[in-house]
Design a protein around this motif. Structure first.
Motif, PDB file in Angstrom:
ATOM      1  N   TRP A  41      39.101  47.562  48.614  1.00  0.00           N
ATOM      2  CA  TRP A  41      39.977  47.531  47.442  1.00  0.00           C
ATOM      3  C   TRP A  41      41.030  46.431  47.579  1.00  0.00           C
ATOM      4  O   TRP A  41      41.495  45.890  46.558  1.00  0.00           O
ATOM      5  N   ILE A  42      41.394  46.093  48.815  1.00  0.00           N
ATOM      6  CA  ILE A  42      42.378  45.026  49.011  1.00  0.00           C
ATOM      7  C   ILE A  42      41.790  43.684  48.576  1.00  0.00           C
ATOM      8  O   ILE A  42      42.438  42.901  47.869  1.00  0.00           O
ATOM      9  N   VAL A  43      40.565  43.427  48.988  1.00  0.00           N
ATOM     10  CA  VAL A  43      39.893  42.191  48.582  1.00  0.00           C
ATOM     11  C   VAL A  43      39.687  42.179  47.073  1.00  0.00           C
ATOM     12  O   VAL A  43      39.907  41.159  46.406  1.00  0.00           O
ATOM     13  N   ALA A  44      39.265  43.323  46.521  1.00  0.00           N
ATOM     14  CA  ALA A  44      39.042  43.423  45.076  1.00  0.00           C
ATOM     15  C   ALA A  44      40.344  43.213  44.300  1.00  0.00           C
ATOM     16  O   ALA A  44      40.359  42.550  43.258  1.00  0.00           O
ATOM     17  N   TYR A  45      41.433  43.780  44.802  1.00  0.00           N
ATOM     18  CA  TYR A  45      42.731  43.652  44.133  1.00  0.00           C
ATOM     19  C   TYR A  45      43.139  42.184  44.041  1.00  0.00           C
ATOM     20  O   TYR A  45      43.592  41.719  42.987  1.00  0.00           O
ATOM     21  N   ARG A  46      42.963  41.480  45.121  1.00  0.00           N
ATOM     22  CA  ARG A  46      43.337  40.057  45.137  1.00  0.00           C
ATOM     23  C   ARG A  46      42.550  39.281  44.084  1.00  0.00           C
ATOM     24  O   ARG A  46      43.098  38.396  43.420  1.00  0.00           O
ATOM     25  N   CYS A  47      41.262  39.610  43.924  1.00  0.00           N
ATOM     26  CA  CYS A  47      40.426  38.905  42.952  1.00  0.00           C
ATOM     27  C   CYS A  47      40.747  39.334  41.526  1.00  0.00           C
ATOM     28  O   CYS A  47      40.899  38.492  40.636  1.00  0.00           O
ATOM     29  N   GLU A  48      40.855  40.637  41.321  1.00  0.00           N
ATOM     30  CA  GLU A  48      41.082  41.165  39.965  1.00  0.00           C
ATOM     31  C   GLU A  48      42.426  40.711  39.401  1.00  0.00           C
ATOM     32  O   GLU A  48      42.550  40.424  38.211  1.00  0.00           O
ATOM     33  N   GLU A  49      43.435  40.685  40.249  1.00  0.00           N
ATOM     34  CA  GLU A  49      44.765  40.294  39.782  1.00  0.00           C
ATOM     35  C   GLU A  49      44.968  38.785  39.776  1.00  0.00           C
ATOM     36  O   GLU A  49      46.048  38.298  39.422  1.00  0.00           O
ATOM     37  N   GLN A  50      43.935  38.043  40.182  1.00  0.00           N
ATOM     38  CA  GLN A  50      44.014  36.583  40.260  1.00  0.00           C
ATOM     39  C   GLN A  50      45.265  36.154  41.023  1.00  0.00           C
ATOM     40  O   GLN A  50      45.959  35.200  40.650  1.00  0.00           O
ATOM     41  N   LEU A  51      45.524  36.865  42.111  1.00  0.00           N
ATOM     42  CA  LEU A  51      46.771  36.653  42.838  1.00  0.00           C
ATOM     43  C   LEU A  51      46.848  35.256  43.435  1.00  0.00           C
ATOM     44  O   LEU A  51      47.891  34.599  43.387  1.00  0.00           O
ATOM     45  N   GLU A  52      45.746  34.789  43.991  1.00  0.00           N
ATOM     46  CA  GLU A  52      45.767  33.461  44.611  1.00  0.00           C
ATOM     47  C   GLU A  52      45.992  32.368  43.565  1.00  0.00           C
ATOM     48  O   GLU A  52      46.752  31.422  43.787  1.00  0.00           O
ATOM     49  N   THR A  53      45.359  32.514  42.395  1.00  0.00           N
ATOM     50  CA  THR A  53      45.562  31.544  41.314  1.00  0.00           C
ATOM     51  C   THR A  53      47.006  31.570  40.830  1.00  0.00           C
ATOM     52  O   THR A  53      47.628  30.511  40.610  1.00  0.00           O
ATOM     53  N   ASN A  54      47.548  32.776  40.649  1.00  0.00           N
ATOM     54  CA  ASN A  54      48.947  32.900  40.208  1.00  0.00           C
ATOM     55  C   ASN A  54      49.901  32.278  41.220  1.00  0.00           C
ATOM     56  O   ASN A  54      50.868  31.604  40.846  1.00  0.00           O
ATOM     57  N   LEU A  55      49.621  32.525  42.489  1.00  0.00           N
ATOM     58  CA  LEU A  55      50.478  31.955  43.537  1.00  0.00           C
ATOM     59  C   LEU A  55      50.436  30.438  43.522  1.00  0.00           C
ATOM     60  O   LEU A  55      51.473  29.772  43.638  1.00  0.00           O
ATOM     61  N   LEU A  56      49.244  29.889  43.380  1.00  0.00           N
ATOM     62  CA  LEU A  56      49.108  28.429  43.380  1.00  0.00           C
ATOM     63  C   LEU A  56      49.827  27.823  42.186  1.00  0.00           C
ATOM     64  O   LEU A  56      50.544  26.824  42.312  1.00  0.00           O
TER      65      LEU A  56
END
Length: 384
Positions: A132-147
């Motif tokens: 769920w941690i990996v899924a959360y990062r993808c679903e929330e587009q966290l890496e894209t938002n951070l960049l």
């Protein structure tokens, strides 16, 4: 509120039972939910502010143009304008701070830092659902938002550092649950740190310390795993593992050394203490079951280096009035001296503060700084 939850969370290393452990995990998940909701609200507000600012700018241009065109000539006032008296009734004003890209970036960073903490907790438990941690990062587009936030606020290095801490923590949790083997773990660790390996431009001492932490966590996890399956590891496998551990401990020491040389470094006593600890951990690899040749032949030098770092930490702690660091450094320096053949400092300290000396020796054994032979030698001195 989410910040209060994450800042006040207990240390996973000090957890006493599974109930407390589960409470800690639940608090972190709640904080993650708060940060997620906060980020969505901030994104909406930021979009609205952009539209309002654009509309206001167009209105101002139209009003200015009409005033210039239609304004009649006005006589010059020779008398002072009437003074407006303040109202006798007091009023309250509400100040609403505007949402900026900086505040939104802070929230995105808080999200990934909370995920990192959850990974650390699951790693300590060697159990728990990581999917769920990996899924959360993808679903929330966290890496894209951070960049995107990093590009908008010129905080790219901060973004890369947060992402590297997350990747390292996730890899450690995955390794503790046998989802990665040691070589895959090492590869992830190296790749996560590659964007930050710019010694010529990196000027953040805390980031150097964080990178050192990742190396030390790798060492501890691999050593725990090796001890668990040591009966099935061939001799040459232990030798290869010991060389791997030596490499990562050396890297951690280099990171801490780089941090100590920066003028903006804080808590230098603690940094020097950790440098001494790294040397003791490297020395440990010269003993069974590792028997790393370079560690065995370098043992006297490693003890001497540890003595220098601990002595430096004690001196700096005294200057900064850091009582805890000064005491720890002095006791560790005395321990190193005793192992090198001069027990006088340790005996002197044990005469007046035997309990604290024994506590630091116990912690050192638990952290892997001392081996069984060291404990036996110190026991002969009646200090443990």
């Amino acid at each position: 509120m989410a910040e209060c939850i994450t800042e006040a969370r207990p240390n996973p290393d000090l957890m006493e039972d599974e109930d407390e452990d589960e409470d800690e995990l639940q608090l972190l998940k709640e904080a993650l939910g708060f940060f997620e909701s906060c980020a969505k609200v901030q994104e909406c507000k930021l979009t609205e502010q952009g539209k309002e600012n654009g509309a206001d700018a167009r209105d101002d241009m139209e009003i200015d143009h009409e005033q210039v065109a239609d304004a009649p000539e006005r006589p010059v006032l020779l008398s002072k304008p009437p003074i407006e008296r303040p109202s006798s009734e007091d009023g309250w004003a509400t100040v609403i701070e505007p949402i900026t890209h900086t505040t939104l970036m802070d929230t995105f960073l808080a999200q990934i830092e909370t995920l990192t903490s959850i990974c650390g907790l699951l790693s300590a438990r060697a159990a728990g659902d990581l999917d769920w941690i990996v899924a959360y990062r993808c679903e929330e587009q966290l890496e894209t938002n951070l960049l995107e936030g990093a590009m908008a606020t010129n905080r790219r290095q901060e973004y890369q550092a947060a992402l590297a801490r997350y990747e390292c923590a996730l890899a450690d949790a995955s390794f503790s649950q046998d989802r990665l083997d040691v070589f895959e773990y090492e590869r992830v660790l190296t790749q996560a740190q590659e964007p930050l390996q710019r010694y010529g431009t990196l000027k953040d001492p805390q980031l150097f310390c964080d990178l050192a932490d990742a190396e030390l966590v790798f060492r501890a996890s691999v050593e725990r795993f090796s001890e668990r399956v040591i009966g099935s590891i061939p001799g040459d496998g232990l030798i290869r593992t010991s060389i791997m551990l030596w490499k990562h401990l050396t890297k951690a020491l280099e990171m801490l050394t780089a941090a100590s040389k920066l003028s903006n470094a804080t808590n230098l006593p603690r940094i020097h203490l950790r440098r001494g600890d790294c040397e003791m951990l490297r020395r440990r690899l010269g003993f069974r079951p590792w028997s790393c040749n370079v560690a065995t032949t370098s043992a006297p030098t490693l003890l001497k280096n540890a003595d220098i770092y601990y002595r430096g930490a004690a001196r700096l702690a005294q200057i900064e009035s850091a009582t805890d660091e000064e005491h720890e450094a002095c006791v560790k320096e005395a321990i190193v001296n005793a192992l090198a053949g001069d027990p006088s400092k340790l005996r002197l300290r044990a005469e007046t503060e035997i309990q604290s000396v024994q506590a630091i020796i116990g912690d050192s054994v638990e952290e892997g700084l001392l081996v069984d032979d060291d404990v036996q030698r110190l026991g002969n001195l009646n200090v443990c």
